[in-house]
Design a protein around this motif. Sequence first.
Motif, PDB file in Angstrom:
ATOM      1  N   SER A  43       0.835  -1.211   0.000  1.00  0.00           N
ATOM      2  CA  SER A  43       0.000   0.000   0.000  1.00  0.00           C
ATOM      3  C   SER A  43       0.863   1.251   0.000  1.00  0.00           C
ATOM      4  CB  SER A  43      -0.919   0.022   1.217  1.00  0.00           C
ATOM      5  OG  SER A  43      -1.835  -1.035   1.155  1.00  0.00           O
ATOM      6  N   ASP A 158      -6.145  -0.686  -4.529  1.00  0.00           N
ATOM      7  CA  ASP A 158      -5.576  -1.175  -3.270  1.00  0.00           C
ATOM      8  C   ASP A 158      -6.516  -2.201  -2.650  1.00  0.00           C
ATOM      9  OD1 ASP A 158      -4.154  -1.668  -1.023  1.00  0.00           O
ATOM     10  OD2 ASP A 158      -4.131   0.387  -0.279  1.00  0.00           O
ATOM     11  N   GLU A 159      -6.230  -3.451  -2.831  1.00  0.00           N
ATOM     12  CA  GLU A 159      -7.020  -4.564  -2.283  1.00  0.00           C
ATOM     13  C   GLU A 159      -8.512  -4.333  -2.465  1.00  0.00           C
ATOM     14  OE1 GLU A 159      -5.670  -6.870   0.536  1.00  0.00           O
ATOM     15  OE2 GLU A 159      -3.660  -6.039   0.725  1.00  0.00           O
TER      16      GLU A 159
HETATM   17 MG   LIG Z   1      -2.318  -2.506   2.424  1.00  0.00          MG
END
Ligand SMILES: [Mg+2]
Lengths: 363, 307
Positions: A43, A158-159
């Motif tokens: 991240s 992001d995920e």
């Molecule tokens: Mg992360």
Amino acid sequence: MAPVSLVSLGKAFGSIEAVRDIDLEIADNEFVVLVGPSGCGKSTTLRMIAGLETISRGELRIGETVVNHLSPGERDIAMVFQNYALYPHMNVAQNIAFGLRHRNLSRAEIKAAVLDAARLLDIEALLDRRPKALSGGQRQRVAMGRAIVRRPKVFLFDEPLSNLDAKLRAQMRIEIKRLHQRVPTTTIFVTHDQVEAMTMADRVVVMNNGVIEQVGTPLDVYNKPATRFVAEFIGSPSMNFFDGTLEAQGEDLVFRIGNGRALPVPRARGSAYSKHFGKRLTLGLRPEALSVSDASDFTIEVETKVVEPLGVETIVYFDLAGHPASVRAAPNRAPRAGETVPLSFDMTFMHLIDPEDGSVIPY
Amino acid sequence: MPKPIAQALSRRTATTPEASSIPYWAWLLPVMLVIGAFYIYPIIDALRLAFTDATLTGGAESYTVRSLQRVLSNPALPTILSNTAIFTAASVVGQQLLGLSVALLVVRGERHHLPGMLVLRTIVLAAWVVPGIANGVIWSMLFSESPFGAINGVLRLLELPTVAWLSNPANAMLSAIIANVWQGTAFSMIVLYAALKSVDPSLYEAAAVDGAPAWERFWFITLPQLKAAILVNSILITIQTLNTFDAILALTGGGPGRATEVLSLFAYNTVFYQFDLAGGSALSILLLLISLVLAALYMLFMPKRDM
Ligand SMILES: [Mg+2]
Ligand SMILES: Nc1ncnc2c1ncn2[C@@H]1O[C@H](COP(=O)(O)OP(=O)(O)O)[C@@H](O)[C@H]1O
């Protein structure tokens, strides 16, 4: 629609170096997945690209421009957040249109662009709804619509799938892939899930402890892992590891597991491995390189511990020379737990790992 | 089913008809009694007193509408109502703006890990725990026009002209508002600080990626997200300010003339200086009605669904 270059990129939070020495060239329209365990710096890397974290070291280029000191809005990127970050007080149409406010577009043009994006994602019927009134999958689509409507140079994820249930996750995986085919855009996708990485990526970037372990196509990192970490992280069930020594037996090399059976090393590996002769090494073999059968000359008897029927195959867990290990078996020929069965080893798939530095010895 | 469990279950079902034979309002009785005794009864009694000729000195009271007429036709009432409106509106706006500014400052400071944010919050809060009378006394010293007056002293040091803070009717209301806002800002700050902290930070990141500069993020994210808190805060400040008379009593006593006499102070004076219990009751019912109407107005703007 621009290449992205990360040159010796690093990020320190105070005295903690979260990410360091990231070198990565991402081609125009490439789909790159950053994968690694939680806390490895995925991240942070993505947020440096987005401009949401300052860059401590190194250089970041989008297209030809160095963007280190540009604000997120000036980088022409779009990001889909893990929690979607939809504006709660705006309806879906307003959410999607928000990023177009500085484009000098007429009302009609904005409306057309929003409708276009909504059609692409199949959310036209939801345009008047507030985010609260949407399901997880629908929110995901709106977040993607908000990103896609701006036709940015780079998509950052992001995920984005980790809040969805397993079935929806598999479905969205395919949809994101399809979207990338229809709207080719440079995409950087972060996940901790190696299945997502393998299935979606043009190239996988495996990260650990703030550094890149390996970059390669999904099959590259699967078949030719560069480090023990990659070998262990990619693939499920995980690769089996057995400590032992590389020894000579006549003309040939063998790998002796513990003090027990010697497994023949394929002749083709001889020259690559000859320097490591006599060393303590770790043998890596994926579960599919083993089989429950006595067909080959070098079988080892083991007692099965746990048997996991998955339908298409059955995973059999056992211990060998003190190492927990597993083997894939055909469901109709799978043993029961507690049975003693012969195992065959297909050594053409072997990896040798130097336990000192965790590197896989190239061959 | 194991026997003891089966027995326990049958025992439970056996008691159910008994429980349901108690009427539902019986469960509400305790809270209705408490509210009735301590909230409803005084209001009804004030309403009753408004229609009598009761005085604080006692004596037999009889029912009449004369007190009500007298209070409502008092030539000072329009001035007092307009004082109340100015005092309340300025206090709501002032406390809201100042409270939001301090809250934004503290949140921003905390995000950048600046030291002293807790101290700042505590200092601001300290103003809030000062009793109203003490607040009036503190500000009457600050505004004092004697040689020791703090604010005028500073103005003199800076060689600026001094201001007749309290003796000039044109300034007195402003002074009263400053004193009230100073005290009430802490409350607004706490309410808005809590609301700001609960805004999902990724909304700001999404907006930044969407190209919104700082003021747009404030306008399109912060303010809409604070809407409910600001409205609730406005209701609370309005009611609290309408009821404030202690600080004004200590600061100006409602003067000079009637320049700072607000409705609550007028009601207080009516009862405790003119001993007119009936008139004071009528005024406090009027105050209650104004509060209710304003609260209802604010509620109209309240977001219906959870945003
Ligand atoms: Mg992360
Ligand atoms: N704002 C921050 N302040 C301090 N440390 C941070 C901050 N953000 C992330 N970190 C640290 O940096 C490391 C990498 O975090 P992150 O990039 O979020 O990992 P990932 O996304 O791979 O799970 C972690 O050890 C995390 O604790």
